[in-house]
Design a protein around this motif. Structure first.
Motif, mmCIF file in Angstrom:
data_model
loop_
_atom_site.group_PDB
_atom_site.id
_atom_site.type_symbol
_atom_site.label_atom_id
_atom_site.label_comp_id
_atom_site.label_asym_id
_atom_site.label_seq_id
_atom_site.Cartn_x
_atom_site.Cartn_y
_atom_site.Cartn_z
ATOM 1 N N LYS A 217 0.830 -1.198 0.000
ATOM 2 C CA LYS A 217 0.000 0.000 0.000
ATOM 3 C C LYS A 217 0.869 1.255 0.000
ATOM 4 N N LEU A 218 0.512 2.181 -0.875
ATOM 5 C CA LEU A 218 1.142 3.498 -0.884
ATOM 6 C C LEU A 218 0.404 4.414 0.083
ATOM 7 N N SER A 219 1.095 5.420 0.594
ATOM 8 C CA SER A 219 0.446 6.435 1.418
ATOM 9 C C SER A 219 0.454 7.757 0.671
ATOM 10 N N GLN A 220 -0.309 8.720 1.155
ATOM 11 C CA GLN A 220 -0.335 10.013 0.476
ATOM 12 C C GLN A 220 1.037 10.682 0.489
ATOM 13 N N ASP A 221 1.874 10.336 1.448
ATOM 14 C CA ASP A 221 3.214 10.924 1.508
ATOM 15 C C ASP A 221 4.107 10.456 0.365
ATOM 16 N N ASP A 222 3.713 9.373 -0.316
ATOM 17 C CA ASP A 222 4.481 8.877 -1.465
ATOM 18 C C ASP A 222 4.133 9.618 -2.750
ATOM 19 N N VAL A 223 3.082 10.441 -2.715
ATOM 20 C CA VAL A 223 2.515 11.039 -3.929
ATOM 21 C C VAL A 223 2.725 12.552 -3.941
ATOM 22 N N PHE A 224 3.187 13.054 -5.101
ATOM 23 C CA PHE A 224 3.352 14.489 -5.311
ATOM 24 C C PHE A 224 2.614 14.847 -6.602
ATOM 25 N N ILE A 225 1.793 15.896 -6.548
ATOM 26 C CA ILE A 225 0.964 16.271 -7.696
ATOM 27 C C ILE A 225 1.745 17.186 -8.628
ATOM 28 N N THR A 226 1.664 16.902 -9.931
ATOM 29 C CA THR A 226 2.402 17.686 -10.923
ATOM 30 C C THR A 226 1.469 18.199 -12.020
ATOM 31 N N SER A 227 1.957 19.171 -12.755
ATOM 32 C CA SER A 227 1.226 19.665 -13.929
ATOM 33 C C SER A 227 1.504 18.716 -15.094
ATOM 34 N N GLY A 228 0.704 17.676 -15.171
ATOM 35 C CA GLY A 228 0.887 16.674 -16.206
ATOM 36 C C GLY A 228 2.109 15.804 -15.947
ATOM 37 N N CYS A 229 2.275 14.808 -16.805
ATOM 38 C CA CYS A 229 3.412 13.897 -16.659
ATOM 39 C C CYS A 229 4.716 14.583 -17.069
ATOM 40 N N THR A 230 4.631 15.578 -17.945
ATOM 41 C CA THR A 230 5.841 16.282 -18.381
ATOM 42 C C THR A 230 6.550 16.935 -17.205
ATOM 43 N N GLN A 231 5.792 17.562 -16.309
ATOM 44 C CA GLN A 231 6.421 18.167 -15.134
ATOM 45 C C GLN A 231 6.979 17.090 -14.208
ATOM 46 N N ALA A 232 6.322 15.949 -14.146
ATOM 47 C CA ALA A 232 6.840 14.841 -13.338
ATOM 48 C C ALA A 232 8.188 14.371 -13.870
ATOM 49 N N ILE A 233 8.347 14.352 -15.202
ATOM 50 C CA ILE A 233 9.631 14.007 -15.817
ATOM 51 C C ILE A 233 10.706 15.002 -15.379
ATOM 52 N N ASP A 234 10.368 16.277 -15.443
ATOM 53 C CA ASP A 234 11.329 17.311 -15.063
ATOM 54 C C ASP A 234 11.729 17.180 -13.596
ATOM 55 N N VAL A 235 10.753 16.897 -12.724
ATOM 56 C CA VAL A 235 11.044 16.723 -11.300
ATOM 57 C C VAL A 235 12.011 15.558 -11.098
ATOM 58 N N ALA A 236 11.718 14.428 -11.747
ATOM 59 C CA ALA A 236 12.552 13.240 -11.584
ATOM 60 C C ALA A 236 13.997 13.511 -11.978
ATOM 61 N N LEU A 237 14.182 14.163 -13.129
ATOM 62 C CA LEU A 237 15.549 14.417 -13.606
ATOM 63 C C LEU A 237 16.243 15.490 -12.778
ATOM 64 N N ALA A 238 15.487 16.481 -12.312
ATOM 65 C CA ALA A 238 16.076 17.521 -11.465
ATOM 66 C C ALA A 238 16.569 16.936 -10.150
#
Length: 417
Positions: A95-116
């Motif tokens: 089970k995941l918790s809400q602390d594992d989740v971060f909301i992004t502006s689309g998947c593109t921003q999630a890509i940028d976060v991961a690489l940053a």
């Protein structure tokens, strides 16, 4: 900026293709033929792909409640994070918790976060070829060296894991896995994903799982989230509402640490995530507030209808490809919304490469395809099949006419009478 200057973007080349068509418009802005675009992965362009009424009502209720016009927490509304954790946990052995989740502006921003978050001096990242060019663009802005491993068309676009092992070194930070596959239309098996996880573990690197097309699998293999193997290797899961709910313009994505072993639970890492999100702008608060209802109340029949439409349109594409000698696909699409086809230039008279093919096709037939060069494979084409059947049929009729117009004429054998 110099770092990103040489990278071809999908939107950039599609804009140029559209401009080449608009140059042919008459004084009233009309083209001789209706433009058919099979180049952009935006299903909302066609009326057969529409989001569910539940989504529309949830957003409307959220907006009209007057409760969600202010700022949301930079990591996302708590109820939104919790709902996404519960949604993703349905397919995981933990089970995941809400602390594992971060909301992004689309998947593109999630890509940028991961690489940053992974960038550091001398670091490199392993990317698939063909793949999604935003990864390379983000990597260049972050001074991350990019190393490409091939996807193998003869093996259903599986990852060349031997190549991954030879490319990785002590400075490799991550391996990117896109499943279901964009641009190839493939879906990885449980066994192949396990091999990927074991390879990453052996190399001491984490996996970035791009699952923006998650659950859009309509072939023989079911969609298996990479997070299933989170106990073998740490996984950063990237996703969004965009494709499965057919709402790419809502820009609601997520960046999730699917990591039951707790590699990302270090307080310093969590604090770094939070500080980075403090400088980002997330999705509109009222869109975030609608997510719990959307995830909980969307009926399964909506998803089945979408999958049936994608399966039907992909079959039409595949059948037509076999009718046109200059393009070939040995792999029938099994998921996502796009496929790759190989261009046989030896059969064409005056076409120099995939880019030349696409620009001449756009000008002559008002059909837009994406040159394979844009996704890392020269002299291939990416065809998006998230379109209605009649548009796909018409597009391929025009492509066949284009082929016949440009086909090399066969020299006639001289007969000695």
């Amino acid at each position: 900026m110099e770092n990103g200057g040489s990278t071809i973007t999908i939107k950039g080349i599609l804009s140029l293709l559209m401009e080449s068509i608009s140059e042919l418009e008459d004084e009233e802005g009309r083209c001789a033929k209706r433009v058919i675009s099979l180049g952009m992965g935006d299903p909302t362009l066609y009326s057969c792909f529409r989001t569910t009424q539940v989504s529309l009502q949830a957003v409307s209720d959220s907006l009209l409640s007057n409760k969600f016009h202010g700022y949301a927490p930079t990591v996302g509304l708590p109820q939104t994070r919790r709902a996404i954790a519960e949604y993703l946990s349905r397919d995981l052995p933990y089970k995941l918790s809400q602390d594992d989740v971060f909301i992004t502006s689309g998947c593109t921003q999630a890509i940028d976060v991961a690489l940053a978050m992974l960038a550091r001096p001398r670091a490199n990242i392993l990317l698939p070829r063909p793949g999604f060019p935003i990864y390379e663009l983000c990597a260049k802005f972050r001074n991350l060296e990019v190393r490409y491993f091939d996807l193998l068309p003869e093996n259903g676009w599986e990852i060349d894991l031997a190549a991954v092992e030879s490319l990785a070194d002590e400075n490799t930070v991550a391996l990117v896995v896109i499943n279901p596959g964009n641009p190839c239309g493939n879906v990885y098996s449980y066994l192949h994903l396990m091999k990927i996880a074991e390879t990453a573990k052996k190399l001491g690197i984490l996996v970035i799982a791009d699952e923006v097309y998650g659950h859009l699998a309509f072939g023989s293999k079911p969609f298996v989230p990479m997070g299933v193997f989170g106990s073998i290797v740490p996984v950063l899961t990237l996703g969004s509402l965009s494709k499965r709910w057919i709402v790419p313009g809502w820009r609601l994505g997520w960046f999730v640490t699917t990591d039951p072993s707790g590699s990302f639970k270090d307080p310093k890492i969590i604090e770094r995530f939070k500080k980075y999100f403090d400088i980002l702008g997330g999705p509109a608060t009222f869109i975030q507030a609608a997510v719990p209802t959307i995830l909980e109340q969307t009926d399964e029949s909506f998803f089945k209808k979408t999958l049936n439409s994608l399966k039907n349109s992909s079959d039409i594409c595949y059948d037509w490809i076999n009718e046109i000698p200059c393009i070939d696909s040995s792999h029938r699409p099994e998921g996502s919304m796009a496929m790759m086809v190989k261009l046989n230039l030896s059969l064409l008279e005056d076409i120099s490469d995939d880019i030349d093919f696409c620009f001449k096709l756009a000008r002559e037939e008002s059909v837009i395809l994406l040159p394979g060069t844009a996704v890392g494979l020269k002299n291939w084409l990416r065809i998006t099949f998230a379109a209605d059947a009649s548009s796909i049929e018409e597009a391929f009729k025009r492509i066949k006419c284009f082929y016949l117009r440009h086909a090399k004429t066969q020299s006639q054998p001289i007969v000695d009478l």
